[in-house]
Enzyme design. Structure first.
Site, short mmCIF file in Angstrom:
data_model
loop_
_atom_site.label_atom_id
_atom_site.label_comp_id
_atom_site.label_asym_id
_atom_site.label_seq_id
_atom_site.Cartn_x
_atom_site.Cartn_y
_atom_site.Cartn_z
N LYS A 176 0.84 -1.20 0.00
CA LYS A 176 0.00 0.00 0.00
C LYS A 176 0.87 1.25 0.00
O LYS A 176 1.81 1.37 0.79
CB LYS A 176 -0.93 -0.03 1.21
CG LYS A 176 -1.90 -1.21 1.19
CD LYS A 176 -2.74 -1.30 2.45
CE LYS A 176 -1.89 -1.67 3.65
NZ LYS A 176 -2.70 -1.97 4.86
N THR A 207 -8.16 8.08 9.81
CA THR A 207 -7.75 6.91 9.04
C THR A 207 -7.46 5.70 9.94
O THR A 207 -6.80 4.76 9.53
CB THR A 207 -6.50 7.23 8.21
OG1 THR A 207 -5.46 7.72 9.08
CG2 THR A 207 -6.80 8.29 7.15
N GLY A 209 -7.71 2.28 11.47
CA GLY A 209 -8.30 1.03 11.03
C GLY A 209 -8.37 0.82 9.53
O GLY A 209 -9.02 -0.12 9.08
N THR A 210 -7.69 1.65 8.75
CA THR A 210 -7.75 1.50 7.29
C THR A 210 -7.21 0.14 6.84
O THR A 210 -7.79 -0.51 5.98
CB THR A 210 -6.99 2.62 6.57
OG1 THR A 210 -5.67 2.71 7.12
CG2 THR A 210 -7.69 3.95 6.73
N GLY A 211 -6.08 -0.27 7.42
CA GLY A 211 -5.48 -1.54 7.03
C GLY A 211 -6.37 -2.73 7.36
O GLY A 211 -6.50 -3.66 6.56
N CYS A 212 -6.97 -2.69 8.54
CA CYS A 212 -7.87 -3.77 8.95
C CYS A 212 -9.05 -3.86 7.99
O CYS A 212 -9.42 -4.95 7.53
CB CYS A 212 -8.40 -3.50 10.36
SG CYS A 212 -7.14 -3.27 11.63
#
Length: 275
Positions: A176, A207, A209-212
């Protein structure tokens, strides 16, 4: 009756709901997949940061896994926060014979900068879990840990994705690009081709928790039988909307909006409840 699609998240908690198990389950629900969860660590955190972490005993995590698989075997699995080497060893042994798609969100550092994984564990994850993965979804700092070199541009990201697949053994990797300057471009490598996912940057601090959430969408779509490239395409669109249509809650880095995709054509802000 149609068969119900199921997905399992194996991760830590977020009591304010923006990341971890809570974010994954919200995402599964939005993608119309029946969500299940196995808790690895209980995290006292909020949008301001992490206060404390309690890692559950490995034997109890394993009991949770058996409880799920002995009753409702998931169509796809994702892992987030796997905090210790002992957890990784147990998970690798448990998952190695399971014929389910497996997505790794290598959660190592919280958005606030707080470490969520012990230093030795960061090195072990690439040897024990990455080779089992259908897709690995690191951000730039996480990818740098996995491949052990600096990533400063898209060419570096492409090289990192190839290393994660060709040398570490994953089927596919999405590096990412949010931490790079300029356009936010995610790079997917699936052993045959590179795919690029661009999105305009949204100026927001919300932002958390974007990865989760991104990895949970990919997991849900793989559970439905989508290809890796299609699952990542849907995940990128979902998380872009989730960031754009901010909830604006929390005193720090607030959560993404898991129903943001429903708000097309509305102001980029969710109104409070009506009196």
């Amino acid at each position: 009756m149609n068969q119900i699609t199921t997905a399992l998240t194996i991760a830590g908690t977020d009591p304010t709901g923006g990341a971890g198990i809570q974010a994954d389950l919200k995402t599964f629900q939005e993608r119309e997949v029946y969500g299940m969860s196995v808790v690895t660590s209980i995290v006292a955190q909020n949008t301001l940061g992490v206060d404390a972490i309690y890692n559950l005993p490995v034997s109890f995590i394993e009991k949770q896994l058996h409880a799920v698989f002995n009753d409702i075997e998931p169509d796809a699995v994702k892992t987030g926060m796997i905090a210790t080497i002992e957890m990784m060893e147990m998970l690798a042994d448990f998952l190695k014979d399971k014929s389910v798609d497996y997505v790794i969100d290598p959660v190592m550092v919280a958005k606030s900068g707080h470490a969520l994984m012990e230093e030795p564990s960061r090195k072990v994850i690439r040897d024990m879990l990455v080779p089992l993965a259908t897709v690995v979804t690191p951000n730039i700092p996480e990818a740098e840990i996995l491949v052990d070199f600096k990533i400063d541009n898209i060419d570096d990201a492409k090289r990192a994705a190839k290393v994660i697949v060709n040398e570490l053994g994953a089927k596919a990797a999405v590096v990412k690009g949010g931490h790079l300057s300029g356009e936010a471009i995610d790079v997917l490598y699936d052993k045959q081709d590179f795919h690029y996912y661009k999105s305009a940057r949204t100026e927001t601090k919300h932002t958390h928790g974007t990865g989760c959430t991104f990895s949970a969408v990919i997991t849900a779509e793989l559970a439905k039988g989508k290809s890796i490239a299609k699952a990542v395409t849907i995940g990128k669109k979902f998380i872009t909307d989730a960031i754009q249509y901010s909830l604006g809650v929390g005193k720090g880095n607030g959560p993404t909006n898991h129903w943001g995709y429903r708000l097309k054509g509305l102001p980029n802000q969710v109104k409070g409840r009506e009196e």
